[in-house]
Design a protein around this motif. Sequence first.
Motif, PDB file in Angstrom:
ATOM      1  N   THR A 186      16.639  37.032  27.220  1.00 40.80           N
ATOM      2  CA  THR A 186      17.046  38.506  27.274  1.00 40.80           C
ATOM      3  C   THR A 186      18.432  38.512  27.037  1.00 40.80           C
ATOM      4  O   THR A 186      19.343  38.003  27.732  1.00 40.80           O
ATOM      5  N   LEU A 187      18.926  39.208  25.907  1.00 39.78           N
ATOM      6  CA  LEU A 187      20.330  39.336  25.452  1.00 39.78           C
ATOM      7  C   LEU A 187      20.549  40.897  25.764  1.00 39.78           C
ATOM      8  O   LEU A 187      20.001  41.587  25.698  1.00 39.78           O
ATOM      9  N   THR A 188      21.821  40.693  26.614  1.00 40.20           N
ATOM     10  CA  THR A 188      22.609  42.073  27.046  1.00 40.20           C
ATOM     11  C   THR A 188      23.604  42.124  26.555  1.00 40.20           C
ATOM     12  O   THR A 188      24.529  40.989  26.488  1.00 40.20           O
ATOM     13  N   VAL A 189      23.975  43.241  25.607  1.00 36.13           N
ATOM     14  CA  VAL A 189      25.434  43.470  25.006  1.00 36.13           C
ATOM     15  C   VAL A 189      25.937  44.700  25.601  1.00 36.13           C
ATOM     16  O   VAL A 189      25.358  45.815  25.570  1.00 36.13           O
ATOM     17  N   ALA A 190      27.018  44.503  26.076  1.00 33.83           N
ATOM     18  CA  ALA A 190      27.737  45.951  26.832  1.00 33.83           C
ATOM     19  C   ALA A 190      28.923  46.093  25.244  1.00 33.83           C
ATOM     20  O   ALA A 190      29.779  45.132  25.042  1.00 33.83           O
ATOM     21  N   PHE A 191      28.940  47.228  25.230  1.00 42.22           N
ATOM     22  CA  PHE A 191      29.846  47.926  23.977  1.00 42.22           C
ATOM     23  C   PHE A 191      30.961  48.451  24.451  1.00 42.22           C
ATOM     24  O   PHE A 191      30.925  48.904  25.582  1.00 42.22           O
ATOM     25  N   MET A 192      32.151  48.637  23.834  1.00 41.15           N
ATOM     26  CA  MET A 192      33.493  49.069  24.192  1.00 41.15           C
ATOM     27  C   MET A 192      33.238  50.713  24.461  1.00 41.15           C
ATOM     28  O   MET A 192      33.528  51.181  25.405  1.00 41.15           O
ATOM     29  N   ASN A 193      32.379  51.395  23.628  1.00 41.55           N
ATOM     30  CA  ASN A 193      31.957  52.616  23.872  1.00 41.55           C
ATOM     31  C   ASN A 193      30.475  53.043  23.385  1.00 41.55           C
ATOM     32  O   ASN A 193      29.727  52.181  23.256  1.00 41.55           O
ATOM     33  N   THR A 194      30.177  54.252  23.613  1.00 40.64           N
ATOM     34  CA  THR A 194      28.779  54.648  23.853  1.00 40.64           C
ATOM     35  C   THR A 194      28.439  54.859  22.413  1.00 40.64           C
ATOM     36  O   THR A 194      27.042  54.756  22.358  1.00 40.64           O
ATOM     37  N   ALA A 195      29.056  55.303  21.626  1.00 39.78           N
ATOM     38  CA  ALA A 195      28.690  55.511  20.081  1.00 39.78           C
ATOM     39  C   ALA A 195      28.194  54.228  19.658  1.00 39.78           C
ATOM     40  O   ALA A 195      27.190  54.035  18.928  1.00 39.78           O
ATOM     41  N   GLN A 196      28.915  52.943  20.026  1.00 40.20           N
ATOM     42  CA  GLN A 196      28.268  51.857  19.367  1.00 40.20           C
ATOM     43  C   GLN A 196      27.292  51.415  20.086  1.00 40.20           C
ATOM     44  O   GLN A 196      26.217  50.979  19.312  1.00 40.20           O
ATOM     45  N   ALA A 197      26.993  51.710  21.448  1.00 44.80           N
ATOM     46  CA  ALA A 197      25.612  51.259  21.983  1.00 44.80           C
ATOM     47  C   ALA A 197      24.386  51.974  21.252  1.00 44.80           C
ATOM     48  O   ALA A 197      23.455  51.842  21.287  1.00 44.80           O
TER      49      ALA A 197
END
Length: 276
Positions: free
Chosen positions: A224-235
């Motif tokens: 399971t890969l989890t990625v937190a982005f810098m901002n919500t638009a990227q997510a």
Amino acid sequence: MRIYISADMEGVSGVVHGGQTAPGAREYDRACALMIGEVNAAIAGAYDGGATAVLVNDSHWNMRNLHLEALDSRAELLSGSPKPLSMVQGLDASFDAVFFVGYHARAGSFAASIDHTCTGSVYWAAVNGREMGELGLNALFAGLHGVPIALVSGDQQLIAEARDLLGEESVTVQVKEAIGRSAARCLPIAEARRRIQEGAKLALERRRTNTGGSWLLRPPSPATLTVAFMNTAQAELAALVPGSERIEARSVQFTHADYREVYRAWRAMYLLAGAA
Ligand SMILES: [Zn+2]
């Protein structure tokens, strides 16, 4: 013995600031010369240690930093981008060992030269809850093919990350001590190259005599890969990857039994995020 070298720039001695690593920057040509010097040292050490073939994958930015005419003529060069699998393009079970040269610590590391994870839009990334940067994500891809990481070079934080992930058996070469994200105490050029060449030779001598060891980082299944982005638009955009799930406003998750698919999802996620 066939050796695969993935070469980045931020972990090279003398490279200390983002203003040096962007193609077109005033100091960029200097940084390229420093980078190829360490790559050539790794190639020389590989042949000293018994290598019969070396493939170098230029893994930094536009991936045209290493000039073929200046590369050790015994090695082949994977140059240019985009490459579908980026820093691990062409890495498969035909190789006996991998070197990560000039690598850097993951995004969010203390006192680490130009710490980041692939792009500026990634806040952190983890596989099965274990935080990883480029080193870990790429090492798992090598592990998928049964290829161990024999040599890692970079600053002290990258070396600590490698020790944590790979154990004590892989050879690590520290070429500088980062004071912060944009400053470092650097080894003299000749000394950095000497240590890398000797480290590469030692790594392959160990590879020939070692039977196993924790430096082969096999990917979990499922992963399971989890990625937190810098901002919500990227997510928002990263969550367009089929099969992914947006688990928090800034975080996207993707699970698959085959780590190859996870790596493909990772590539797609951060490339999409870059369009935000
Ligand atoms: Zn880079």
